[in-house]
Design a protein around this motif. Sequence first.
Motif, PDB file in Angstrom:
ATOM      1  N   ARG A 122      14.364   0.251   4.921  1.00 28.58           N
ATOM      2  CA  ARG A 122      13.903  -0.370   3.686  1.00 28.58           C
ATOM      3  C   ARG A 122      14.276  -1.847   3.666  1.00 28.58           C
ATOM      4  NH1 ARG A 122      16.229   2.315  -1.611  1.00 28.58           N
ATOM      5  NH2 ARG A 122      18.093   1.341  -0.816  1.00 28.58           N
ATOM      6  N   GLU A 123      15.480  -2.180   4.151  1.00 26.58           N
ATOM      7  CA  GLU A 123      15.918  -3.574   4.175  1.00 26.58           C
ATOM      8  C   GLU A 123      15.016  -4.416   5.074  1.00 26.58           C
ATOM      9  OE1 GLU A 123      17.858  -0.941   4.545  1.00 26.58           O
ATOM     10  OE2 GLU A 123      18.902  -1.032   2.612  1.00 26.58           O
ATOM     11  N   ALA A 124      14.614  -3.852   6.201  1.00 24.34           N
ATOM     12  CA  ALA A 124      13.730  -4.587   7.110  1.00 24.34           C
ATOM     13  C   ALA A 124      12.359  -4.805   6.484  1.00 24.34           C
ATOM     14  CB  ALA A 124      13.594  -3.833   8.433  1.00 24.34           C
ATOM     15  N   TRP A 125      11.854  -3.792   5.768  1.00 26.27           N
ATOM     16  CA  TRP A 125      10.560  -3.939   5.107  1.00 26.27           C
ATOM     17  C   TRP A 125      10.589  -5.094   4.105  1.00 26.27           C
ATOM     18  CZ3 TRP A 125       6.971  -2.227   7.749  1.00 26.27           C
ATOM     19  CH2 TRP A 125       6.786  -0.906   8.152  1.00 26.27           C
ATOM     20  N   LEU A 126      11.753  -5.312   3.481  1.00 23.60           N
ATOM     21  CA  LEU A 126      11.846  -6.322   2.428  1.00 23.60           C
ATOM     22  C   LEU A 126      12.027  -7.735   2.970  1.00 23.60           C
ATOM     23  CD1 LEU A 126      14.013  -4.283  -0.086  1.00 23.60           C
ATOM     24  CD2 LEU A 126      11.657  -5.043  -0.433  1.00 23.60           C
ATOM     25  N   ASP A 127      12.069  -7.878   4.276  1.00 21.57           N
ATOM     26  CA  ASP A 127      12.180  -9.201   4.885  1.00 21.57           C
ATOM     27  C   ASP A 127      10.781  -9.790   5.062  1.00 21.57           C
ATOM     28  OD1 ASP A 127      13.251 -11.451   6.036  1.00 21.57           O
ATOM     29  OD2 ASP A 127      13.311 -10.577   8.054  1.00 21.57           O
ATOM     30  N   PHE A 128      10.089  -9.974   3.946  1.00 26.88           N
ATOM     31  CA  PHE A 128       8.718 -10.491   3.985  1.00 26.88           C
ATOM     32  C   PHE A 128       8.676 -11.882   3.371  1.00 26.88           C
ATOM     33  CE2 PHE A 128       9.130  -8.336  -0.103  1.00 26.88           C
ATOM     34  CZ  PHE A 128       8.574  -9.238  -0.987  1.00 26.88           C
ATOM     35  N   ARG A 129       7.558 -12.584   3.594  1.00 20.87           N
ATOM     36  CA  ARG A 129       7.350 -13.898   2.998  1.00 20.87           C
ATOM     37  C   ARG A 129       6.051 -13.966   2.195  1.00 20.87           C
ATOM     38  NH1 ARG A 129      11.790 -13.815   3.661  1.00 20.87           N
ATOM     39  NH2 ARG A 129      13.173 -15.116   4.910  1.00 20.87           N
ATOM     40  N   LEU A 130       5.033 -13.212   2.616  1.00 15.89           N
ATOM     41  CA  LEU A 130       3.739 -13.275   1.930  1.00 15.89           C
ATOM     42  C   LEU A 130       3.311 -11.881   1.499  1.00 15.89           C
ATOM     43  CD1 LEU A 130       1.401 -15.057   0.996  1.00 15.89           C
ATOM     44  CD2 LEU A 130       0.306 -14.653   3.214  1.00 15.89           C
ATOM     45  N   TYR A 131       3.157 -11.712   0.197  1.00 16.64           N
ATOM     46  CA  TYR A 131       2.858 -10.428  -0.442  1.00 16.64           C
ATOM     47  C   TYR A 131       1.434 -10.521  -0.997  1.00 16.64           C
ATOM     48  CZ  TYR A 131       4.267  -6.495  -3.640  1.00 16.64           C
ATOM     49  OH  TYR A 131       4.401  -5.304  -4.316  1.00 16.64           O
ATOM     50  N   VAL A 132       0.624  -9.518  -0.694  1.00 21.64           N
ATOM     51  CA  VAL A 132      -0.777  -9.524  -1.131  1.00 21.64           C
ATOM     52  C   VAL A 132      -1.040  -8.316  -2.025  1.00 21.64           C
ATOM     53  CG1 VAL A 132      -3.171  -9.291  -0.370  1.00 21.64           C
ATOM     54  CG2 VAL A 132      -1.628 -10.831   0.840  1.00 21.64           C
ATOM     55  N   ILE A 133      -1.811  -8.537  -3.092  1.00 23.24           N
ATOM     56  CA  ILE A 133      -2.167  -7.471  -4.033  1.00 23.24           C
ATOM     57  C   ILE A 133      -3.685  -7.356  -4.099  1.00 23.24           C
ATOM     58  CG2 ILE A 133      -2.047  -6.695  -6.434  1.00 23.24           C
ATOM     59  CD1 ILE A 133       0.568  -8.133  -6.730  1.00 23.24           C
ATOM     60  N   THR A 134      -4.166  -6.130  -4.149  1.00 13.64           N
ATOM     61  CA  THR A 134      -5.609  -5.921  -4.261  1.00 13.64           C
ATOM     62  C   THR A 134      -6.106  -6.364  -5.633  1.00 13.64           C
ATOM     63  OG1 THR A 134      -5.399  -3.675  -5.136  1.00 13.64           O
ATOM     64  CG2 THR A 134      -5.455  -3.915  -2.739  1.00 13.64           C
ATOM     65  N   ALA A 135      -7.351  -6.804  -5.666  1.00 11.54           N
ATOM     66  CA  ALA A 135      -7.984  -7.212  -6.931  1.00 11.54           C
ATOM     67  C   ALA A 135      -9.489  -7.152  -6.731  1.00 11.54           C
ATOM     68  CB  ALA A 135      -7.544  -8.609  -7.342  1.00 11.54           C
ATOM     69  N   GLN A 136     -10.058  -5.975  -6.945  1.00  7.14           N
ATOM     70  CA  GLN A 136     -11.480  -5.747  -6.689  1.00  7.14           C
ATOM     71  C   GLN A 136     -12.365  -6.737  -7.441  1.00  7.14           C
ATOM     72  OE1 GLN A 136     -13.019  -2.833  -4.756  1.00  7.14           O
ATOM     73  NE2 GLN A 136     -14.533  -4.476  -4.794  1.00  7.14           N
ATOM     74  N   SER A 137     -11.946  -7.146  -8.642  1.00  3.68           N
ATOM     75  CA  SER A 137     -12.776  -8.048  -9.452  1.00  3.68           C
ATOM     76  C   SER A 137     -12.933  -9.418  -8.815  1.00  3.68           C
ATOM     77  CB  SER A 137     -12.169  -8.210 -10.849  1.00  3.68           C
ATOM     78  OG  SER A 137     -10.869  -8.768 -10.774  1.00  3.68           O
ATOM     79  N   ASN A 138     -12.050  -9.766  -7.878  1.00  2.76           N
ATOM     80  CA  ASN A 138     -12.134 -11.066  -7.222  1.00  2.76           C
ATOM     81  C   ASN A 138     -13.086 -11.078  -6.031  1.00  2.76           C
ATOM     82  OD1 ASN A 138      -8.757 -11.430  -8.050  1.00  2.76           O
ATOM     83  ND2 ASN A 138     -10.315 -12.885  -8.686  1.00  2.76           N
ATOM     84  N   GLY A 170      -1.833 -12.445   8.531  1.00  5.97           N
ATOM     85  CA  GLY A 170      -0.373 -12.431   8.532  1.00  5.97           C
ATOM     86  C   GLY A 170       0.292 -11.914   7.281  1.00  5.97           C
ATOM     87  N   ALA A 171      -0.463 -11.344   6.328  1.00  3.51           N
ATOM     88  CA  ALA A 171       0.166 -10.753   5.142  1.00  3.51           C
ATOM     89  C   ALA A 171       1.194  -9.716   5.584  1.00  3.51           C
ATOM     90  CB  ALA A 171      -0.883 -10.115   4.245  1.00  3.51           C
ATOM     91  N   GLN A 172       2.337  -9.687   4.899  1.00  2.00           N
ATOM     92  CA  GLN A 172       3.461  -8.878   5.377  1.00  2.00           C
ATOM     93  C   GLN A 172       3.806  -7.693   4.488  1.00  2.00           C
ATOM     94  OE1 GLN A 172       5.703 -12.442   5.319  1.00  2.00           O
ATOM     95  NE2 GLN A 172       5.749 -12.651   7.540  1.00  2.00           N
ATOM     96  N   ILE A 173       3.157  -7.578   3.346  1.00  5.89           N
ATOM     97  CA  ILE A 173       3.335  -6.426   2.471  1.00  5.89           C
ATOM     98  C   ILE A 173       2.107  -6.358   1.568  1.00  5.89           C
ATOM     99  CG2 ILE A 173       4.689  -7.771   0.814  1.00  5.89           C
ATOM    100  CD1 ILE A 173       6.297  -5.179   0.228  1.00  5.89           C
ATOM    101  N   VAL A 174       1.626  -5.148   1.295  1.00  2.00           N
ATOM    102  CA  VAL A 174       0.389  -4.963   0.530  1.00  2.00           C
ATOM    103  C   VAL A 174       0.661  -4.042  -0.648  1.00  2.00           C
ATOM    104  CG1 VAL A 174      -1.931  -3.944   0.563  1.00  2.00           C
ATOM    105  CG2 VAL A 174      -1.142  -5.335   2.496  1.00  2.00           C
ATOM    106  N   GLN A 175       0.156  -4.441  -1.809  1.00  2.00           N
ATOM    107  CA  GLN A 175       0.236  -3.587  -2.997  1.00  2.00           C
ATOM    108  C   GLN A 175      -1.169  -3.221  -3.471  1.00  2.00           C
ATOM    109  OE1 GLN A 175       1.009  -4.075  -7.717  1.00  2.00           O
ATOM    110  NE2 GLN A 175       2.586  -5.042  -6.453  1.00  2.00           N
ATOM    111  N   LEU A 176      -1.368  -1.944  -3.711  1.00  2.00           N
ATOM    112  CA  LEU A 176      -2.601  -1.475  -4.347  1.00  2.00           C
ATOM    113  C   LEU A 176      -2.399  -1.519  -5.852  1.00  2.00           C
ATOM    114  CD1 LEU A 176      -5.367  -0.117  -4.609  1.00  2.00           C
ATOM    115  CD2 LEU A 176      -4.231   2.090  -4.210  1.00  2.00           C
TER     116      LEU A 176
END
Length: 285
Positions: free
Chosen positions: A3-19, A36-42
């Motif tokens: 979990r600690e390694a997963w949190l070593d991110f710099r760029l976080y991307v979130i989905t947004a269908q309306s965009n 290069g996105a390093q973490i994705v949120q739905l």
Amino acid sequence: MSREAWLDFRLYVITAQSNHPGKPVVDVIEQTLIGGAQIVQLRNKTGTRAEVLEQAKALRLLTRKYNVPFIINDYPDIVIETDADGVHLGQEDMPVAEARRLLGPDRIIGISTHNLDQALAAERDGADYIGVGPVFPTDTKPGRAAVTTSYVAEAARHVSIPFVAIGGITLDNVDLVLAAGAKRICAVSAIVGSDDPASVCRSFLRRIEAAGGKAEIANKKSLTVNGRQELTSARTVEELVQQLGQQNKKLIIELNGVIVQRAQWTATELQDGASIEMVHFVGGG
């Protein structure tokens, strides 16, 4: 990966269908991962649970392909069902402790915060990371007042767990956010709403990398001077006037709506996020 390694991110991307109407979410997110996105949120606030589940299954496969963590907004049950890496909560959602009970010790739990009290509470409650925002006004959070870079600076000074700055962040203003102390950035419409998400991700990562470890930049303030954003190391009104080369002009200065008399310029300190109006006047007869 831990979990600690997963949190070593710099760029976080979130989905947004309306965009990106007409473009499948999976296709757009894959472009961000290529960039290069390093973490994705739905994040899907309008779809049915069945629609969210369908998207989650597809994004789980995609994020595994690129070996990046996958977070789901609001649905801890779908996190379990799709074996996602974690959940992101809002202030009105279930408590962090309840989410931890449901998800166990190894999954990531993030929570949105809008002030330092909420941030410190999230840290005490066991959140793995927090969102800090919205830094600027954003259509993603209509009606939510911007917290400005002042809160980013507070989080950088007082919060021990990772935080990601979010809300209205673009390539035009990201340097101000990084200068305030952010090390992790989340951009939504600026990335997924662009014609080339991969290229925009690369540009964000270059900015983040360039800002890394530069203490002299992190100590600067973000001010609004005559409607324009300025990044400055000035501590007082007097220093700001000198840095802007206005010391030989006759000025009326208004700080956050209050006129500052000339005799008080040296003693009047500037805070991050302050709004200043400088009016140059010419005497006549």
